[in-house]
Design a protein around this motif. Structure first.
Motif, PDB file in Angstrom:
ATOM      1  N   THR A  32      -4.684  -4.159  12.966  1.00  0.00           N
ATOM      2  CA  THR A  32      -3.319  -4.110  12.448  1.00  0.00           C
ATOM      3  C   THR A  32      -3.247  -3.168  11.251  1.00  0.00           C
ATOM      4  OG1 THR A  32      -2.928  -6.400  13.136  1.00  0.00           O
ATOM      5  CG2 THR A  32      -1.384  -5.449  11.537  1.00  0.00           C
ATOM      6  N   VAL A  33      -2.413  -2.146  11.351  1.00  0.00           N
ATOM      7  CA  VAL A  33      -2.252  -1.194  10.255  1.00  0.00           C
ATOM      8  C   VAL A  33      -1.591  -1.895   9.077  1.00  0.00           C
ATOM      9  CG1 VAL A  33      -1.194   0.980   9.540  1.00  0.00           C
ATOM     10  CG2 VAL A  33      -2.073   0.722  11.865  1.00  0.00           C
ATOM     11  N   SER A  34      -2.138  -1.680   7.892  1.00  0.00           N
ATOM     12  CA  SER A  34      -1.660  -2.364   6.687  1.00  0.00           C
ATOM     13  C   SER A  34      -0.273  -1.878   6.283  1.00  0.00           C
ATOM     14  CB  SER A  34      -2.636  -2.125   5.530  1.00  0.00           C
ATOM     15  OG  SER A  34      -2.152  -2.722   4.345  1.00  0.00           O
ATOM     16  N   THR A  35       0.500  -2.768   5.703  1.00  0.00           N
ATOM     17  CA  THR A  35       1.798  -2.400   5.123  1.00  0.00           C
ATOM     18  C   THR A  35       1.682  -2.195   3.612  1.00  0.00           C
ATOM     19  OG1 THR A  35       2.376  -4.740   4.873  1.00  0.00           O
ATOM     20  CG2 THR A  35       3.077  -3.632   6.899  1.00  0.00           C
ATOM     21  N   LYS A  36       0.516  -2.464   3.063  1.00  0.00           N
ATOM     22  CA  LYS A  36       0.295  -2.279   1.625  1.00  0.00           C
ATOM     23  C   LYS A  36      -0.136  -0.836   1.376  1.00  0.00           C
ATOM     24  CE  LYS A  36      -2.277  -4.078  -2.344  1.00  0.00           C
ATOM     25  NZ  LYS A  36      -3.365  -4.998  -2.783  1.00  0.00           N
ATOM     26  N   GLU A  37       0.648  -0.108   0.597  1.00  0.00           N
ATOM     27  CA  GLU A  37       0.409   1.316   0.395  1.00  0.00           C
ATOM     28  C   GLU A  37      -0.359   1.588  -0.894  1.00  0.00           C
ATOM     29  OE1 GLU A  37       4.311   3.001   0.477  1.00  0.00           O
ATOM     30  OE2 GLU A  37       4.285   3.297   2.646  1.00  0.00           O
ATOM     31  N   VAL A  50      -2.450   7.380   6.101  1.00  0.00           N
ATOM     32  CA  VAL A  50      -3.732   7.254   6.801  1.00  0.00           C
ATOM     33  C   VAL A  50      -4.448   5.982   6.372  1.00  0.00           C
ATOM     34  CG1 VAL A  50      -4.956   8.668   5.086  1.00  0.00           C
ATOM     35  CG2 VAL A  50      -5.907   8.403   7.386  1.00  0.00           C
ATOM     36  N   GLN A  51      -5.013   5.286   7.349  1.00  0.00           N
ATOM     37  CA  GLN A  51      -5.902   4.158   7.105  1.00  0.00           C
ATOM     38  C   GLN A  51      -7.090   4.321   8.036  1.00  0.00           C
ATOM     39  OE1 GLN A  51      -4.189   0.237   7.481  1.00  0.00           O
ATOM     40  NE2 GLN A  51      -6.025  -0.780   6.694  1.00  0.00           N
ATOM     41  N   ALA A  52      -8.251   4.605   7.453  1.00  0.00           N
ATOM     42  CA  ALA A  52      -9.421   4.971   8.250  1.00  0.00           C
ATOM     43  C   ALA A  52     -10.175   3.757   8.780  1.00  0.00           C
ATOM     44  CB  ALA A  52     -10.365   5.833   7.417  1.00  0.00           C
ATOM     45  N   PHE A  53     -10.054   2.626   8.132  1.00  0.00           N
ATOM     46  CA  PHE A  53     -10.744   1.413   8.569  1.00  0.00           C
ATOM     47  C   PHE A  53      -9.694   0.307   8.727  1.00  0.00           C
ATOM     48  CE2 PHE A  53     -13.935   3.962   6.498  1.00  0.00           C
ATOM     49  CZ  PHE A  53     -15.063   3.805   7.289  1.00  0.00           C
ATOM     50  N   VAL A  54      -9.005   0.310   9.856  1.00  0.00           N
ATOM     51  CA  VAL A  54      -7.955  -0.679  10.093  1.00  0.00           C
ATOM     52  C   VAL A  54      -8.591  -2.038  10.356  1.00  0.00           C
ATOM     53  CG1 VAL A  54      -6.031  -1.319  11.582  1.00  0.00           C
ATOM     54  CG2 VAL A  54      -6.397   1.083  10.970  1.00  0.00           C
ATOM     55  N   LEU A  63      -9.885  -0.851   0.736  1.00  0.00           N
ATOM     56  CA  LEU A  63     -10.215  -0.967   2.153  1.00  0.00           C
ATOM     57  C   LEU A  63      -9.046  -1.457   3.002  1.00  0.00           C
ATOM     58  CD1 LEU A  63     -12.587  -0.537   4.066  1.00  0.00           C
ATOM     59  CD2 LEU A  63     -13.211  -2.936   3.734  1.00  0.00           C
ATOM     60  N   ASN A  64      -8.224  -2.342   2.463  1.00  0.00           N
ATOM     61  CA  ASN A  64      -7.146  -2.920   3.251  1.00  0.00           C
ATOM     62  C   ASN A  64      -5.803  -2.224   3.039  1.00  0.00           C
ATOM     63  OD1 ASN A  64      -8.790  -4.967   4.369  1.00  0.00           O
ATOM     64  ND2 ASN A  64      -8.612  -6.165   2.483  1.00  0.00           N
ATOM     65  N   ASP A  65      -5.811  -1.061   2.380  1.00  0.00           N
ATOM     66  CA  ASP A  65      -4.564  -0.337   2.095  1.00  0.00           C
ATOM     67  C   ASP A  65      -4.433   0.893   2.980  1.00  0.00           C
ATOM     68  OD1 ASP A  65      -4.399  -2.218   0.146  1.00  0.00           O
ATOM     69  OD2 ASP A  65      -4.265  -0.830  -1.537  1.00  0.00           O
ATOM     70  N   ILE A  66      -3.196   1.302   3.191  1.00  0.00           N
ATOM     71  CA  ILE A  66      -2.927   2.574   3.845  1.00  0.00           C
ATOM     72  C   ILE A  66      -2.576   3.593   2.767  1.00  0.00           C
ATOM     73  CG2 ILE A  66      -0.488   1.975   4.275  1.00  0.00           C
ATOM     74  CD1 ILE A  66      -0.676   3.723   6.829  1.00  0.00           C
ATOM     75  N   PHE A  67      -3.213   4.740   2.810  1.00  0.00           N
ATOM     76  CA  PHE A  67      -2.952   5.797   1.829  1.00  0.00           C
ATOM     77  C   PHE A  67      -1.658   6.509   2.194  1.00  0.00           C
ATOM     78  CE2 PHE A  67      -3.411  10.361   0.782  1.00  0.00           C
ATOM     79  CZ  PHE A  67      -3.395  10.264  -0.593  1.00  0.00           C
ATOM     80  N   ARG A  68      -0.798   6.693   1.192  1.00  0.00           N
ATOM     81  CA  ARG A  68       0.471   7.370   1.431  1.00  0.00           C
ATOM     82  C   ARG A  68       0.703   8.432   0.360  1.00  0.00           C
ATOM     83  NH1 ARG A  68       5.574   7.361  -1.446  1.00  0.00           N
ATOM     84  NH2 ARG A  68       5.925   5.128  -1.290  1.00  0.00           N
ATOM     85  N   CYS A  69       1.097   9.633   0.831  1.00  0.00           N
ATOM     86  CA  CYS A  69       1.453  10.705  -0.097  1.00  0.00           C
ATOM     87  C   CYS A  69       2.561  11.541   0.540  1.00  0.00           C
ATOM     88  CB  CYS A  69       0.242  11.578  -0.433  1.00  0.00           C
ATOM     89  SG  CYS A  69       0.537  12.648  -1.863  1.00  0.00           S
ATOM     90  N   ASN A  70       3.789  11.296   0.119  1.00  0.00           N
ATOM     91  CA  ASN A  70       4.910  12.088   0.612  1.00  0.00           C
ATOM     92  C   ASN A  70       4.967  13.452  -0.057  1.00  0.00           C
ATOM     93  OD1 ASN A  70       5.903  10.169   2.421  1.00  0.00           O
ATOM     94  ND2 ASN A  70       7.059   9.131   0.831  1.00  0.00           N
ATOM     95  N   ASN A  85     -13.344  13.838   7.357  1.00  0.00           N
ATOM     96  CA  ASN A  85     -14.373  12.803   7.475  1.00  0.00           C
ATOM     97  C   ASN A  85     -14.115  11.671   6.480  1.00  0.00           C
ATOM     98  OD1 ASN A  85     -16.565  13.931   9.390  1.00  0.00           O
ATOM     99  ND2 ASN A  85     -16.154  15.642   8.001  1.00  0.00           N
ATOM    100  N   PHE A  86     -14.423  10.442   6.915  1.00  0.00           N
ATOM    101  CA  PHE A  86     -14.243   9.257   6.076  1.00  0.00           C
ATOM    102  C   PHE A  86     -15.577   8.519   5.955  1.00  0.00           C
ATOM    103  CE2 PHE A  86     -10.363  10.117   8.415  1.00  0.00           C
ATOM    104  CZ  PHE A  86      -9.377  10.073   7.433  1.00  0.00           C
ATOM    105  N   THR A  87     -15.786   7.853   4.837  1.00  0.00           N
ATOM    106  CA  THR A  87     -16.939   6.969   4.665  1.00  0.00           C
ATOM    107  C   THR A  87     -16.470   5.647   4.059  1.00  0.00           C
ATOM    108  OG1 THR A  87     -17.405   7.920   2.474  1.00  0.00           O
ATOM    109  CG2 THR A  87     -18.602   8.834   4.354  1.00  0.00           C
ATOM    110  N   LYS A  88     -17.286   4.621   4.279  1.00  0.00           N
ATOM    111  CA  LYS A  88     -16.910   3.278   3.848  1.00  0.00           C
ATOM    112  C   LYS A  88     -17.856   2.776   2.762  1.00  0.00           C
ATOM    113  CE  LYS A  88     -16.279  -1.387   5.790  1.00  0.00           C
ATOM    114  NZ  LYS A  88     -16.367  -2.194   7.034  1.00  0.00           N
ATOM    115  N   GLU A  89     -17.259   2.115   1.759  1.00  0.00           N
ATOM    116  CA  GLU A  89     -18.025   1.419   0.734  1.00  0.00           C
ATOM    117  C   GLU A  89     -17.721  -0.073   0.846  1.00  0.00           C
ATOM    118  OE1 GLU A  89     -16.869   3.441  -2.857  1.00  0.00           O
ATOM    119  OE2 GLU A  89     -18.321   5.051  -2.531  1.00  0.00           O
ATOM    120  N   LYS A  90     -18.106  -0.851  -0.137  1.00  0.00           N
ATOM    121  CA  LYS A  90     -17.922  -2.304  -0.055  1.00  0.00           C
ATOM    122  C   LYS A  90     -16.453  -2.697   0.044  1.00  0.00           C
ATOM    123  CE  LYS A  90     -22.184  -3.775  -2.349  1.00  0.00           C
ATOM    124  NZ  LYS A  90     -22.757  -4.546  -3.488  1.00  0.00           N
TER     125      LYS A  90
END
Length: 411
Positions: A181-186, A173-177, A147-154, A101-106
């Protein structure tokens, strides 16, 4: 791409779930969740497995490892709206389910919680389970991501609670695209940020990136096995030498069995052997059954730490090596090369594998590789050639002798 139409979600219309499977490997999950405007609202790509301990009716403990996730479905996954946050729901048959589950803040969003459920009523997966029913472990996460980042964990992430151990890696994972467009900023997990502390692989620079470097020492021969509820189900004995090319730098690694851990799983149509060490996050050998009577090496996946702290990852699920009949083992004493990609090859030495139908923990009769057969045929071919020469000489001699006798009679 496979798309499923899900039930209407308040405030977002009809949601279309598009799954992109097989792009990485049969053991990777990837989904692109789209809203009613056909715009991406949630993107996720990850690998995971689960280990479950349970008590049997005889009061002994058994362990089940779930790593073959090729039959996953995603019913219940939603983009979210003003009342409900995004959610990923994954089902593996009727026995296992997994939810995040995901939730959004500001300015951030949270990976709020992860839940995993399993049903011990399934006697195939949980034979002789003492407690019957559906059990769920809930893991609060509350991990914040811009908010505008994609989470990455190898790196490998582990969650352990009660009788369940969950492993996650290669997570994106990016829950709020934003704007579809999926972000390239990790945004990296802490383990990836500190991955430079891992003992690095020292590369050797060579003049040509396609040239396999000469290795003076052959790798040590290691013995590996995988067990299930019925005992040993996979056997492998081999020396392994890994060859990687990245940015015109070739790295060669000999696998050291005494510092290498191994796990895996066995199923009716597939079997997995996984190796890992301080430098190797995972090296997967995936075997499959073809035509119901033969097995072969279908897939290799690897992820390794390099000297600069980056991660080298390659996967190929369209291989065809080590082919042999079911009920036998495959053996090749000569050096062989498994070409996973142009940038990654594996050299094997004194190889013997049996991923199916292992009886009493012992190898069955081996089918030799073509390299060994060719070497065996060389002396046969030479002997046949010599025999041919001798027969030819004998024929010439006999013909000459006959002509000689005829000449005397005429005189």
């Amino acid at each position: 791409m496979v798309c499923f139409r899900l039930s209407p979600v308040p405030g977002s219309g009809l949601v279309v779930l598009c799954l992109i499977l097989g792009a990485i490997s049969s053991y990777a999950l990837e989904l692109n969740l789209k809203n009613s405007k056909n715009a991406t609202c949630l993107y996720a790509k990850w690998r995971m497995n689960f280990t479950i301990d349970y008590e049997t009716t005889s009061k002994s403990n058994k362990t089940v490892t779930i790593s073959d996730l090729g039959n996953a479905t995603y019913n219940g996954s939603i983009c979210g709206d003003d009342q409900n946050g995004p959610k990923i729901e994954v089902q593996f048959g009727s026995v296992f389910s997994w939810t995040v589950n995901f939730t959004k803040e500001k300015s951030t969003y949270l990976i709020e919680s992860i839940s995993f459920s399993y049903d011990t009523n399934d006697s195939t997966t949980f034979p002789d389970a003492k407690k019957k029913g559906i059990f769920t472990v809930h893991e609060p996460v509350a991990f914040r991501i811009p908010l505008n980042d994609i989470f990455r964990c190898n790196s490998m992430l582990t969650a352990e609670k009660k009788d369940v151990i969950q492993h996650y890696w290669d997570v994106h994972v990016q829950a709020f695209v934003q704007n579809g467009t999926v972000s390239t900023k990790e945004f990296l997990c802490d383990k990836d940020k500190t991955s430079t502390t891992v003992v690095p692989v020292t590369p050797t620079t060579l003049p040509s990136p396609t040239t396999t470097p000469a290795q003076k020492e052959k790798p040590e021969i290691g013995s590996y096995s995988v067990n299930n509820t019925n005992g040993t189900c996979l056997l492998a004995t081999m020396g392994l030498q890994l060859n990687m090319t990245q940015d015109k730098v070739v790295t060669v690694i000999n696998i050291k069995p005494n510092t290498t851990d191994f796990t895996g799983s066995c199923h009716s149509q597939t079997a997995l052997l996984r190796l890992n060490s301080s430098n190797i996050k995972y090296l997967d050998f995936v075997f499959a059954v073809k035509n119901e009577n033969r097995f072969y090496l279908k897939e290799v996946n690897v992820s390794m730490y390099l000297v600069n702290g980056s991660v080298f990852s390659i996967a190929n699920n369209n291989l065809s090596y080590w082919d042999a009949p079911l009920g036998s083992s495959y053996m090749c004493n000569k050096e062989q090369t498994v070409s996973v990609s142009g940038a990654f090859q594996i050299n094997t030495f004194y190889l013997r594998v049996q991923p199916f139908n292992v009886i009493e923990g012992k190898y069955s009769t081996a089918q030799d590789c073509s390299a060994d057969e060719d070497n065996f045929l060389v002396p046969i071919a030479v002997g046949a050639a010599l025999a041919g020469v001798l027969i030819l000489v004998l024929l010439i001699y006999l013909i000459g002798l006959k002509h000689h006798h005829i000449g005397y009679e005429q005189f």
